[in-house]
Scaffold this active site. Structure first.
Site, PDB file in Angstrom:
ATOM      1  N   ASP A  90       8.963  13.050  10.518  1.00  0.00           N
ATOM      2  CA  ASP A  90       8.340  13.822   9.529  1.00  0.00           C
ATOM      3  C   ASP A  90       6.971  14.315   9.936  1.00  0.00           C
ATOM      4  O   ASP A  90       6.206  15.285   9.280  1.00  0.00           O
ATOM      5  CB  ASP A  90       8.223  13.308   8.149  1.00  0.00           C
ATOM      6  CG  ASP A  90       7.171  12.044   8.032  1.00  0.00           C
ATOM      7  OD1 ASP A  90       7.055  11.246   8.773  1.00  0.00           O
ATOM      8  OD2 ASP A  90       6.205  12.400   7.325  1.00  0.00           O
ATOM      9  N   GLU A 102       4.623   7.628   1.379  1.00  0.00           N
ATOM     10  CA  GLU A 102       3.135   7.879   1.503  1.00  0.00           C
ATOM     11  C   GLU A 102       2.494   7.960   0.269  1.00  0.00           C
ATOM     12  O   GLU A 102       1.823   7.525  -0.350  1.00  0.00           O
ATOM     13  CB  GLU A 102       2.664   8.548   2.611  1.00  0.00           C
ATOM     14  CG  GLU A 102       3.190   8.222   3.916  1.00  0.00           C
ATOM     15  CD  GLU A 102       2.491   7.105   4.533  1.00  0.00           C
ATOM     16  OE1 GLU A 102       1.907   6.312   3.900  1.00  0.00           O
ATOM     17  OE2 GLU A 102       2.703   6.690   5.914  1.00  0.00           O
ATOM     18  N   ARG A 111      -5.307   1.419   9.592  1.00  0.00           N
ATOM     19  CA  ARG A 111      -5.936   2.617   8.699  1.00  0.00           C
ATOM     20  C   ARG A 111      -7.275   2.040   7.777  1.00  0.00           C
ATOM     21  O   ARG A 111      -8.154   2.479   7.546  1.00  0.00           O
ATOM     22  CB  ARG A 111      -4.736   3.226   7.620  1.00  0.00           C
ATOM     23  CG  ARG A 111      -5.025   4.419   6.620  1.00  0.00           C
ATOM     24  CD  ARG A 111      -4.008   4.867   6.178  1.00  0.00           C
ATOM     25  NE  ARG A 111      -2.943   5.143   7.030  1.00  0.00           N
ATOM     26  CZ  ARG A 111      -1.601   4.962   7.059  1.00  0.00           C
ATOM     27  NH1 ARG A 111      -1.150   4.579   5.892  1.00  0.00           N
ATOM     28  NH2 ARG A 111      -0.797   5.343   8.126  1.00  0.00           N
ATOM     29  N   ASP A 114      12.672   7.725  11.324  1.00  0.00           N
ATOM     30  CA  ASP A 114      11.358   7.081  10.974  1.00  0.00           C
ATOM     31  C   ASP A 114      11.748   6.666   9.401  1.00  0.00           C
ATOM     32  O   ASP A 114      12.628   7.280   8.805  1.00  0.00           O
ATOM     33  CB  ASP A 114      10.327   8.114  10.995  1.00  0.00           C
ATOM     34  CG  ASP A 114       9.063   7.943  10.196  1.00  0.00           C
ATOM     35  OD1 ASP A 114       8.698   6.811  10.412  1.00  0.00           O
ATOM     36  OD2 ASP A 114       8.672   8.762   9.612  1.00  0.00           O
ATOM     37  N   LYS A 136      -1.565  -5.256  -0.638  1.00  0.00           N
ATOM     38  CA  LYS A 136      -0.968  -3.980  -0.439  1.00  0.00           C
ATOM     39  C   LYS A 136       0.600  -4.140  -0.452  1.00  0.00           C
ATOM     40  O   LYS A 136       1.353  -3.401  -0.945  1.00  0.00           O
ATOM     41  CB  LYS A 136      -1.584  -3.129   0.430  1.00  0.00           C
ATOM     42  CG  LYS A 136      -1.134  -1.752   0.524  1.00  0.00           C
ATOM     43  CD  LYS A 136      -0.035  -1.744   1.898  1.00  0.00           C
ATOM     44  CE  LYS A 136       0.684  -0.415   1.689  1.00  0.00           C
ATOM     45  NZ  LYS A 136       1.420  -0.247   3.080  1.00  0.00           N
ATOM     46  N   LYS A 146      -2.909  -1.530   8.534  1.00  0.00           N
ATOM     47  CA  LYS A 146      -4.100  -2.462   8.727  1.00  0.00           C
ATOM     48  C   LYS A 146      -4.893  -1.704   9.515  1.00  0.00           C
ATOM     49  O   LYS A 146      -6.249  -1.688   9.398  1.00  0.00           O
ATOM     50  CB  LYS A 146      -3.556  -3.614   9.467  1.00  0.00           C
ATOM     51  CG  LYS A 146      -2.731  -4.810   8.895  1.00  0.00           C
ATOM     52  CD  LYS A 146      -2.457  -5.904   9.464  1.00  0.00           C
ATOM     53  CE  LYS A 146      -1.728  -5.781  10.492  1.00  0.00           C
ATOM     54  NZ  LYS A 146      -0.098  -5.598  10.175  1.00  0.00           N
ATOM     55  N   ASP A 179       8.662   6.373   6.658  1.00  0.00           N
ATOM     56  CA  ASP A 179       7.765   7.104   5.709  1.00  0.00           C
ATOM     57  C   ASP A 179       7.576   8.473   6.052  1.00  0.00           C
ATOM     58  O   ASP A 179       7.376   9.036   6.889  1.00  0.00           O
ATOM     59  CB  ASP A 179       6.094   6.397   5.836  1.00  0.00           C
ATOM     60  CG  ASP A 179       6.515   4.773   5.582  1.00  0.00           C
ATOM     61  OD1 ASP A 179       6.604   4.426   4.604  1.00  0.00           O
ATOM     62  OD2 ASP A 179       5.923   4.128   6.645  1.00  0.00           O
ATOM     63  N   HIS A 230      -4.163  -6.189   3.086  1.00  0.00           N
ATOM     64  CA  HIS A 230      -2.700  -5.605   3.565  1.00  0.00           C
ATOM     65  C   HIS A 230      -1.792  -6.470   3.026  1.00  0.00           C
ATOM     66  O   HIS A 230      -0.694  -5.975   2.504  1.00  0.00           O
ATOM     67  CB  HIS A 230      -2.952  -5.673   5.006  1.00  0.00           C
ATOM     68  CG  HIS A 230      -1.691  -4.699   5.348  1.00  0.00           C
ATOM     69  ND1 HIS A 230      -0.468  -5.328   6.175  1.00  0.00           N
ATOM     70  CD2 HIS A 230      -1.344  -3.333   5.353  1.00  0.00           C
ATOM     71  CE1 HIS A 230       0.491  -4.288   6.530  1.00  0.00           C
ATOM     72  NE2 HIS A 230      -0.148  -3.217   5.918  1.00  0.00           N
ATOM     73  N   ARG A 231      -1.896  -7.719   2.785  1.00  0.00           N
ATOM     74  CA  ARG A 231      -0.856  -8.525   2.293  1.00  0.00           C
ATOM     75  C   ARG A 231      -1.037  -8.131   0.766  1.00  0.00           C
ATOM     76  O   ARG A 231       0.477  -8.252   0.219  1.00  0.00           O
ATOM     77  CB  ARG A 231      -1.362  -9.999   2.396  1.00  0.00           C
ATOM     78  CG  ARG A 231      -0.464 -11.204   1.935  1.00  0.00           C
ATOM     79  CD  ARG A 231      -0.822 -12.487   1.835  1.00  0.00           C
ATOM     80  NE  ARG A 231      -1.930 -12.457   1.055  1.00  0.00           N
ATOM     81  CZ  ARG A 231      -1.805 -12.369  -0.590  1.00  0.00           C
ATOM     82  NH1 ARG A 231      -0.565 -12.663  -1.077  1.00  0.00           N
ATOM     83  NH2 ARG A 231      -2.749 -12.710  -1.199  1.00  0.00           N
ATOM     84  N   THR A 283       6.399   2.493  11.849  1.00  0.00           N
ATOM     85  CA  THR A 283       5.238   1.739  11.919  1.00  0.00           C
ATOM     86  C   THR A 283       5.087   0.663  10.801  1.00  0.00           C
ATOM     87  O   THR A 283       4.144  -0.031  10.726  1.00  0.00           O
ATOM     88  CB  THR A 283       4.051   2.438  12.091  1.00  0.00           C
ATOM     89  OG1 THR A 283       3.772   3.305  10.985  1.00  0.00           O
ATOM     90  CG2 THR A 283       4.045   3.445  13.446  1.00  0.00           C
TER      91      THR A 283
END
Ligand code: XBP
Ligand code: MG
Length: 254
Positions: free
Chosen positions: A184, A19, A57, A10, A86, A55, A12, A83-84, A124
């Site tokens: 995690d 995060e 979230r 994973d 971000k 997206k 993040d 989102h773009r 993700t």
């Protein structure tokens, strides 16, 4: 005894504290850019992490604060635009060296690569984010260390759905018993276990309080020789530095 063929990570929270140190900050910068009066503090963001995918979230939060607008005709376009923005902020922050790998990650990646194991990613997060992190932390050849990178919208459903792990296993042409996953979070563990993967959990700042039923090992990190990790393997307390011999021992014991 199973011989380990691949390690699947994973991103993040597992490779790095992205995060806390990256995504939350980038979301807030995107809100400010767009003149959106939202701000996600640490506790709010921790709660929202139950929804995987940026997206997804954003939409879940919008439905909380303004359900009518969130169901309006322009909602999808606004989410895409936020989102773009971000992602652009996040990539810049990471490229500028704002995020380091967690202790032991680089050491284990290099040991596994040098031993001929294959490395893979199952996350993700957006592919651009993965590339930025691998380049910034592992150098120009960081991406090439990985035989397969499964990320973002490669599959229709995000974790805890096992789809991204199944997608990676298909491309590696390996059975789950030949691999180990590193996660995690509880959502990540459900995804990995759902694909049949033995899973090592290294909890992070947002996930230390979660429950991890079925984890092969539950640790506070991978550890370094000077700063060992601690936790449990099955019911036994464990302290040490996670290396290939340790991992092979753990899956041999399954
Ligand atoms: C990580 C995520 C990601 C990031 C944001 O979950 O949920 O969505 O928070 O990335 P995991 P994007 O560690 O289980 O993969 O904004 O690019 O979606
Ligand atoms: Mg994670």
């Amino acid at each position: 005894m199973n011989t380990l063929q691949a390690l699947i990570f994973d991103v993040d929270g597992t490779l790095a504290e992205t995060e806390r140190d990256g995504h939350r900050i980038a979301f807030n910068q995107a809100f400010a850019d767009a003149g959106q009066d939202w701000h996600w503090d640490m506790p709010t963001y921790g709660r929202l992490l139950a929804i995987t995918g940026g997206k997804e979230r954003l939409l879940a939060y919008w439905k909380e604060v303004d359900p009518q607008a969130a169901r309006g005709p322009d909602a999808a376009a606004l989410i895409a635009e936020l989102h773009r923005r971000k992602t652009a902020h996040y990539v810049r922050l990471v490229a500028d060296g704002g995020i380091a790998l967690r202790p032991g990650v680089r050491r284990l990646l290099l040991e596994a690569r040098d031993a001929g194991l294959r490395l893979a990613i199952a996350t993700t997060t957006t592919p651009d984010n993965v590339e930025a992190l691998l380049r910034a932390t592992l150098g120009a050849n960081g991406m090439a260390m990985f035989a397969c990178i499964g990320a973002g919208d490669a599959v229709p459903r995000k974790k805890p759905d096992p789809g991204i792990y199944t997608w990676v296993l298909e491309r590696l042409r390996l059975d789950p018993q030949q691999c180990l996953a590193f996660e995690d979070s509880a959502n990540g563990l459900r995804a990995a276990l759902g694909a049949g993967l033995p899973t090592v959990i290294t909890t992070g700042s947002y996930t230390a309080g979660e429950a991890f039923p079925g984890a092969l090992a539950l640790l506070d990190g991978l550890g370094e020789p000077q700063a060992p990790a601690s936790g449990h393997v099955g019911r036994l307390a464990w302290t040490g530095c996670v290396d290939l011999a340790t991992l092979q021992d753990w899956i041999g014991a399954v």
